[in-house]
Write a protein that holds these residues in place. Structure first.
Motif, mmCIF file in Angstrom:
data_model
loop_
_atom_site.group_PDB
_atom_site.id
_atom_site.type_symbol
_atom_site.label_atom_id
_atom_site.label_comp_id
_atom_site.label_asym_id
_atom_site.label_seq_id
_atom_site.Cartn_x
_atom_site.Cartn_y
_atom_site.Cartn_z
ATOM 1 N N GLN A 260 -3.100 7.922 22.550
ATOM 2 C CA GLN A 260 -1.845 7.872 23.440
ATOM 3 C C GLN A 260 -1.007 9.082 22.876
ATOM 4 O O GLN A 260 -0.386 9.620 23.667
ATOM 5 N N GLY A 261 -0.787 9.299 21.734
ATOM 6 C CA GLY A 261 -0.343 10.366 20.879
ATOM 7 C C GLY A 261 -0.647 11.813 21.566
ATOM 8 O O GLY A 261 0.078 12.559 21.718
ATOM 9 N N VAL A 262 -2.091 11.925 21.607
ATOM 10 C CA VAL A 262 -2.552 13.007 22.192
ATOM 11 C C VAL A 262 -2.206 13.279 23.406
ATOM 12 O O VAL A 262 -1.641 14.444 23.956
ATOM 13 N N LEU A 263 -2.212 12.294 24.376
ATOM 14 C CA LEU A 263 -1.900 12.247 25.533
ATOM 15 C C LEU A 263 -0.303 12.891 25.969
ATOM 16 O O LEU A 263 0.102 13.685 26.688
ATOM 17 N N LEU A 264 0.273 12.217 25.022
ATOM 18 C CA LEU A 264 1.980 12.528 25.189
ATOM 19 C C LEU A 264 2.209 13.854 24.791
ATOM 20 O O LEU A 264 2.869 14.556 25.386
ATOM 21 N N GLU A 265 1.401 14.345 23.732
ATOM 22 C CA GLU A 265 1.495 15.722 23.259
ATOM 23 C C GLU A 265 0.956 16.753 24.153
ATOM 24 O O GLU A 265 1.758 17.657 24.346
ATOM 25 N N VAL A 266 -0.013 16.205 24.839
ATOM 26 C CA VAL A 266 -0.476 17.178 26.222
ATOM 27 C C VAL A 266 0.718 17.418 27.234
ATOM 28 O O VAL A 266 0.910 18.351 27.480
ATOM 29 N N GLN A 267 1.263 16.210 27.576
ATOM 30 C CA GLN A 267 2.059 16.358 28.443
ATOM 31 C C GLN A 267 3.570 17.082 27.988
ATOM 32 O O GLN A 267 4.176 17.865 28.699
ATOM 33 N N ARG A 268 3.913 17.089 26.783
ATOM 34 C CA ARG A 268 5.046 17.650 26.246
ATOM 35 C C ARG A 268 4.845 19.071 26.557
ATOM 36 O O ARG A 268 5.649 19.902 26.624
ATOM 37 N N LEU A 269 3.575 19.675 25.835
ATOM 38 C CA LEU A 269 3.302 21.078 25.799
ATOM 39 C C LEU A 269 2.864 21.720 26.962
ATOM 40 O O LEU A 269 3.500 23.015 27.200
ATOM 41 N N TRP A 270 2.416 21.035 27.800
ATOM 42 C CA TRP A 270 2.017 21.760 28.989
ATOM 43 C C TRP A 270 2.363 20.569 30.270
ATOM 44 O O TRP A 270 1.161 20.273 31.101
ATOM 45 N N PRO A 271 3.470 20.284 30.434
ATOM 46 C CA PRO A 271 3.756 19.520 31.831
ATOM 47 C C PRO A 271 3.241 20.326 33.092
ATOM 48 O O PRO A 271 3.270 21.451 33.071
ATOM 49 N N PRO A 272 2.744 19.564 33.776
ATOM 50 C CA PRO A 272 1.911 20.193 35.111
ATOM 51 C C PRO A 272 3.074 21.033 35.908
ATOM 52 O O PRO A 272 2.730 22.071 36.477
ATOM 53 N N PHE A 273 4.290 20.495 36.186
ATOM 54 C CA PHE A 273 5.287 21.123 37.071
ATOM 55 C C PHE A 273 6.451 21.547 36.079
ATOM 56 O O PHE A 273 7.057 21.139 35.107
ATOM 57 N N ILE A 274 7.108 22.746 36.633
ATOM 58 C CA ILE A 274 8.206 23.588 35.490
ATOM 59 C C ILE A 274 9.202 22.754 35.499
ATOM 60 O O ILE A 274 10.096 22.635 34.597
ATOM 61 N N GLY A 275 9.695 21.547 36.675
ATOM 62 C CA GLY A 275 10.776 20.910 36.527
ATOM 63 C C GLY A 275 11.219 20.406 37.959
ATOM 64 O O GLY A 275 10.415 20.294 38.827
ATOM 65 N N GLY A 276 12.580 20.095 38.075
ATOM 66 C CA GLY A 276 12.961 19.645 39.568
ATOM 67 C C GLY A 276 14.494 20.243 39.253
ATOM 68 O O GLY A 276 15.286 20.372 38.622
ATOM 69 N N ARG A 277 14.808 20.156 40.667
ATOM 70 C CA ARG A 277 16.100 20.914 41.262
ATOM 71 C C ARG A 277 17.168 19.667 41.957
ATOM 72 O O ARG A 277 16.738 18.609 42.691
ATOM 73 N N ARG A 278 18.457 19.526 41.399
ATOM 74 C CA ARG A 278 19.462 18.741 42.137
ATOM 75 C C ARG A 278 20.634 19.620 42.689
ATOM 76 O O ARG A 278 20.604 20.733 42.192
ATOM 77 N N ILE A 279 21.477 18.860 43.387
ATOM 78 C CA ILE A 279 22.640 19.593 43.958
ATOM 79 C C ILE A 279 23.724 18.703 43.388
ATOM 80 O O ILE A 279 23.823 17.300 43.548
#
Length: 401
Positions: A260-279
């Motif tokens: 689980q720590g490995v998978l969280l670290e993968v998500q932390r360092l290499w998130p699939p998407f750059i982010g998200g936008r709001r107004i």
């Protein structure tokens, strides 16, 4: 309240969208260094925009002030997918996703030889999973229909990164026009499935009290062609590359918490998407800075996940951090958003990801092939090494790829 660091520039001439899309990570890094702040302003999509690269500011944006910073009703996602629970502001309803994680995995989905382009292989896996689960279309039973839908999904996806200009002339069509035509064809296939299928998820969806005659088909379009296959391919690629030739393999296989720590670290360092936008719906504040009504706000997951105030050695792959200093900091990950409007497919993607990783760890050893490859990442539209890595898999006990 203080003024946001930086300058939003003037309309059109001051827009920095091209600079951002060319390399969003470099863009944000340079701005943070220049302004000495992990929250700053610039002009994106010709709108003054607050860039959020701070873990604490991300939580404020997506959780504490989710009723102030709203989804943009004119964004490309809405154009390409219509009115769905992902694109609509207001209270999110997840009813149609309950129970969706009871998909039985087929060993055939994980047949991997070597050397293989792992991103392509994992994207195929993700596509097989979502089409089988949501649309009752299986690659082994209906190969022609499966390939047609997969191709249309790819064309449709490209509309999300195309300028929203619908132009079609002899011998040439804009990317957005091609994507729109793909969407129309996908909607026709989906509607036929809804009319004729009585089993599985697609059959159950017809019985739900959804508003509007097109609601079910629009949501099926979202589920089969949006983010799950891309997120799964991105995360599995990063997982296999990060663990290639790494001695954490054995430990992660025998220790579920460490995995689980490995998978969280993968998500932390290499998130699939750059982010998200709001107004911003009204004048407000963010991280102590004034944000006027109508300003955009974009959280940058790559930078949020490397905020040194939360994550020591922010650029290092350290799975152990999740059982030590960062044991209670999972909420600072925005891989799939955060708060009341986080990604509807988050639990499903997490389920698929764990199933695939456990299967790989139990049955295969693997290594980069060739050993030396350029693994520099590209971050848009989906994060992965710019040169798709090739990996060889050897099944335990067989000596064969």
């Amino acid at each position: 309240m203080s003024k946001l660091p930086g300058n939003a520039g003037v309309p059109l001439l001051g827009d920095k969208s091209l600079d951002f899309y060319r390399d969003p990570v470099l863009f944000c890094r340079e701005k943070m260094e220049k302004h000495g702040s992990r929250v700053f302003q610039s002009r994106l999509l010709n709108r003054p925009t607050a860039f959020v690269c701070s873990a604490w500011a991300m939580k404020e944006l997506l959780c504490e002030k989710s009723n102030v910073f709203l989804k943009d009703p004119t964004d490309v996602m809405t154009n390409m997918y219509g009115d769905t629970i992902v694109t609509t502001n207001g209270k999110k309803k997840n009813n149609c996703m309950h129970g969706a994680t009871h998909l039985a995995s087929s060993n055939s989905a994980y047949k991997i030889g070597g050397p293989r382009c792992v991103y392509t292989a994992f994207k195929q896996l993700g596509t097989e999973l979502v089409l089988g689960l949501f649309l009752n279309v299986h690659a082994d039973k209906e190969p022609e229909l499966f390939q047609k839908i997969a191709q249309l999904c790819t064309q449709h996806w490209h509309g999300l990164i195309s300028a929203p200009v619908n132009v079609k002339v002899p011998l040439w069509s804009s990317g957005f026009s091609v994507a729109s035509e793909a969407r129309d064809q996908l909607m026709q296939i989906i509607k036929e499935k809804l009319e004729n299928e009585a089993q599985g998820f697609v059959g159950s969806l017809r019985s739900l009290p959804l508003p509007g005659s097109s609601c079910a088909s629009q949501h099926l379009l979202l589920f089969i062609s949006a983010l799950i296959p891309k997120a799964l391919a991105s995360l599995l690629t990063s997982f296999t590359v990060a663990l290639s030739g790494n001695n954490v393999l054995l430990q992660s296989l025998t220790d579920a918490d460490y995995l689980q720590g490995v998978l969280l670290e993968v998500q932390r360092l290499w998130p699939p998407f750059i982010g998200g936008r709001r107004i911003a719906e009204r004048d407000t504040s963010l991280a102590g800075f004034h944000v006027p009504k109508g300003y955009g706000a974009i959280y940058i997951s790559h930078a949020v996940h490397r905020d040194p105030r939360v994550f020591e050695q922010p650029d290092s792959f350290v799975p152990e951090r999740w059982s030590a200093r960062n044991a209670e900091h999972k909420h600072f990950l925005c891989t799939f958003g955060s708060g009341s409007r986080n990604c509807i497919g988050m639990k499903l993607t997490d389920f698929f990801l764990k199933e695939a990783c456990v299967y790989l760890l139990k049955h295969y050893d693997w290594c980069l092939d060739p050993p030396s490859q350029n693994l520099d990442y590209k971050w848009l539209p989906v994060s992965r090494p710019a040169n798709p890595p090739t990996v060889s898999f050897t099944r335990f006990g067989s000596g064969q790829n």
